[in-house]
Design an enzyme around this catalytic site. Structure first.
Site, PDB file in Angstrom:
ATOM      1  N   LYS A 126      34.956  47.434  33.809  1.00  0.00           N
ATOM      2  CA  LYS A 126      36.133  47.543  34.827  1.00  0.00           C
ATOM      3  C   LYS A 126      35.479  48.001  35.832  1.00  0.00           C
ATOM      4  O   LYS A 126      35.418  49.271  35.946  1.00  0.00           O
ATOM      5  CB  LYS A 126      37.359  47.989  34.547  1.00  0.00           C
ATOM      6  CG  LYS A 126      38.507  47.925  35.350  1.00  0.00           C
ATOM      7  CD  LYS A 126      39.662  48.507  34.805  1.00  0.00           C
ATOM      8  CE  LYS A 126      40.881  48.482  35.909  1.00  0.00           C
ATOM      9  NZ  LYS A 126      40.748  49.191  37.031  1.00  0.00           N
ATOM     10  N   LYS A 299      39.657  40.793  27.391  1.00  0.00           N
ATOM     11  CA  LYS A 299      40.414  39.479  27.709  1.00  0.00           C
ATOM     12  C   LYS A 299      40.454  38.462  26.344  1.00  0.00           C
ATOM     13  O   LYS A 299      39.319  38.477  25.601  1.00  0.00           O
ATOM     14  CB  LYS A 299      39.317  38.838  28.771  1.00  0.00           C
ATOM     15  CG  LYS A 299      39.477  39.492  30.026  1.00  0.00           C
ATOM     16  CD  LYS A 299      38.619  38.594  31.080  1.00  0.00           C
ATOM     17  CE  LYS A 299      38.547  39.280  32.410  1.00  0.00           C
ATOM     18  NZ  LYS A 299      37.670  38.253  33.317  1.00  0.00           N
TER      19      LYS A 299
END
Length: 679
Positions: A126, A299
């Protein structure tokens, strides 16, 4: 102690205003007033209050929830935005956040509930940067929008065209929208910061305080600037991937690579059971990484399931951000100072350059005793790593650059308060001020007596104790209860009005109506905490002792037959109540309204008799409500998880206790099940 309605409302307003200010600066001025961790912590605090006090939350906003930062979507100010705003073709939402493996388990459980089990996942870094959406028409980059508020973004095409990592043309003729992150290389940032800092104007510190802020400022500058060539870009999302026959995240990443885009590092995970292991072994703080990350994005690999999982007004359910908590943060010791505790214990402390760690601003940290300083070889001016010990007290862990020499802070020889020579403990680890007349020791004893761990006289805080001590009005505990004799003097003090003085004196008088265990705990007897204080009072009552003077008359040797009272604790009690000053105090309290009082356990039924319970997470009502309910029906409240526990009552965000209970095969229930047990 539960908060009053007025205090809850005040806290809601305070947090909401703070968060609105942070949002205003972040979305409209390209600057972060606080770290992500600090912002997230305050946002979570407001969410918890909303969940636990819905009535007060509704009253504050009078059902107009657009005034709340928890509900508000658009944080852009019309009058402040100068870049052209354009609507995203599809919502550009942020990610839901996970702070623990339990949070991640709830994320995967939700997916399993809605679309079945056995799914593959992608875990990617991230990036701590500025979100960007790129539009290509007929293979040519035509538009670049920031996230903005997720509905409208700012058009920064003029600067995006200058970023080398962003291809100006691609081999896709259909219209396509791609999303990613703009960021600053750490090495380049430090190099440019040192080179240009002196050339900046008065806002130089703001402009160069973090790589993300500087990247945001460059990207959102109104005119095209060569500085945008300093920036880098990772792309990780294709909007409407079905238009390009992309069925999985893995295929999507391969597709982006072929088109010449740089990608964040990612890992393909075969099933959800491997997620925790990957995160555990992941190097969040890697010196080799040339960009900042603030977590991992998890994800679902199967893109066809995304729409089925749905979204909220703020985030999609198919992905989540695991926000790691920094173990350490680096800072500099500006000074070393010493404090004296109520027992005379000397504690060394470090004054630090302010940093933020796990949501808290830190300006000082403990260095414990002198032995600790000597072992680490700490001195003023050293760069050090600090951590939050037990998530509460910041402490210095180690030097950034270890020393081989003996250049470390020297021990003090005299008490900083009374100037008496200090004594060393037998093991030479700790220093003590043994002077019974040491002013700081007396002040600390008084502060402890009125504190939350003591008598909880909230209106009489530490600052007032210091003031009243300096005035000569409160030198010992007895003086607190004689403070009413200084009524006229109190009214002469700055900011002391008649009403506030009356409230203060009323609260002092009110504190006399207290269970005796709380008084004993407030006296600060060595080795005697709240639990032992409760046991002591119960034993004294069983011996038919009925007034406060029983504390002076009781034969403490009788405690030997009770397992919880060892010889050291018994000796502490005998020594304390044999002291003339302490005996005079107990006699004073007995003569001035204090009684020997024991907490009575009101048993309504025996439906939960001898069953032990522990509560974790956020419940519909305050925890004390359920604790009292359990006790009133014969149950026992436990303070920790063990095999002896019968039931774990779980609310929202239960934390690690839920997992531990599963491992020990402890029955896990919710508040509805508890209510059924009592029917």
């Amino acid at each position: 102690m539960s908060l009053s309605k007025s205090k809850v409302k005040s806290k809601i307003k305070e947090l909401n205003e703070k968060l609105k200010l942070y949002n205003h600066h972040y979305y409209n001025k390209n600057e972060s007033l606080v770290s992500d961790e600090y912002y997230d912590a305050k946002l979570l605090e407001l969410e918890n209050i909303r969940d636990n006090f819905p009535e007060e939350y509704n009253q504050v906003f009078q059902k107009d929830f657009s005034k709340s930062v928890l509900e508000k979507v658009n944080h852009l100010d019309e009058q402040d935005v100068k870049l052209k705003k354009e609507k995203h073709q599809k919502l550009m939402l942020s990610l839901n956040k996970a702070y623990s493996f339990e949070d991640l388990e709830r994320y995967t459980n939700r997916i399993n509930t809605f679309v079945g089990n056995n799914h593959q996942y992608i875990l990617q870094e991230k990036i701590d940067g500025v979100s960007i959406s790129l539009y290509y028409e007929n293979g040519i980059l035509t538009k670049a929008l920031t996230r903005g508020d997720g509905i409208y973004g700012e058009n920064v095409t003029h600067n995006a065209l200058n970023i080398k990592d962003i291809p100006k043309t691609i081999n896709i003729k259909e219209n396509i929208e791609l999303r990613g992150e703009i960021f600053f290389s750490l090495k380049l940032f430090e190099s440019l910061k040192n080179e240009f800092l002196d050339k900046q104007d008065g806002t130089k510190n703001k402009k160069w305080n973090t790589p993300r802020n500087k990247a945001s400022g460059i990207l959102k500058s109104l005119k095209t600037t060569d500085e945008s060539s300093w920036l880098s870009c990772f792309i990780y999302e294709v909007v409407s991937p079905e238009n390009f026959n992309l069925k999985t995240q893995k295929q999507l990443f391969d597709f982006l690579k072929i088109q010449g885009f740089n990608l964040p590092k990612f890992e393909f995970i075969e099933n959800e059971n491997l997620i925790e292991n990957f995160i555990t072994n992941f190097k969040f703080e890697d010196d080799q990484r040339d960009y900042e990350i603030d977590g991992l994005v998890i994800k679902l690999n199967d893109l066809s399931l995304y729409d089925l999982l749905g979204k909220t007004s703020k985030f999609f359910h198919h992905s989540i951000a695991y926000k790691f908590r920094k173990k350490f943060v680096m800072t500099k010791i500006e000074d070393i100072f010493v404090t004296v505790g109520r027992t005379g214990l000397i504690t060394y402390n470090a004054k630090l350059q302010e940093v933020v760690l796990n949501g808290s601003k830190i300006k000082a940290a403990t260095l414990h005793n002198y032995e600790y300083i000597k072992n680490i070889k700490i001195n003023i001016g050293d760069k050090v790593y600090i951590e939050k010990a037990g998530e509460i007290i910041p402490r210095v862990v180690k030097l950034v650059s270890p020393k081989n020499d003996q250049n470390y802070f020297s021990p003090i020889e005299f008490c900083p308060s009374c100037k008496n020579k200090l004594s060393w403990s037998e093991n030479m680890l700790n220093q003590f001020c043994l002077n019974p007349d040491c002013i700081e020791k007396k002040i600390q004893k008084l502060k402890y007596f009125v504190s939350k761990d003591g008598m909880e006289i909230q209106e009489l805080g530490g600052k007032k104790i210091e003031l009243f001590f300096a005035k000569g009005w409160v030198k010992k505990i007895e003086d607190i209860y004689n403070l009413k004799n200084n009524y006229d003097d109190l009214l002469k003090l700055e900011n002391f009005q008649e009403h506030s003085v009356n409230v203060l004196l009323h609260k002092i008088e009110e504190s006399k109506d207290v269970y005796t265990w709380k008084l004993i705990a407030a006296l600060g007897i060595k080795n005697i905490g709240k639990k032992l204080a409760k046991s002591l009072v119960k034993i004294i009552f069983e011996n038919d002792q009925k007034n406060l003077l029983s504390l002076l008359e009781f034969n403490y040797d009788e405690l030997e037959k009770y397992d919880e009272f060892g010889s050291v604790k018994i000796e502490s009690l005998k020594e304390f109540f044999a002291n003339d000053e302490n005996r005079n105090l107990i006699q004073f309290l007995d003569q001035n309204g204090f009684e020997l009082k024991m907490e009575k356990e009101i048993i309504q039924s025996t439906k939960l008799e001898n069953k032990t319970f522990l509560i974790t997470g956020t419940l519909e009502k305050p925890r004390d409500f359920y604790k009292n309910l359990i006790i009133q029906n014969g149950g026992i409240i436990s303070s920790s998880i063990s095999k002896k526990l019968d039931y774990l009552i779980v609310g929202q965000n239960p934390g690690s206790k839920e997992k531990k209970a599963m491992e020990l095969n402890i029955k896990i229930i919710d508040e509805e099940f508890l209510k059924k047990m009592l029917e």
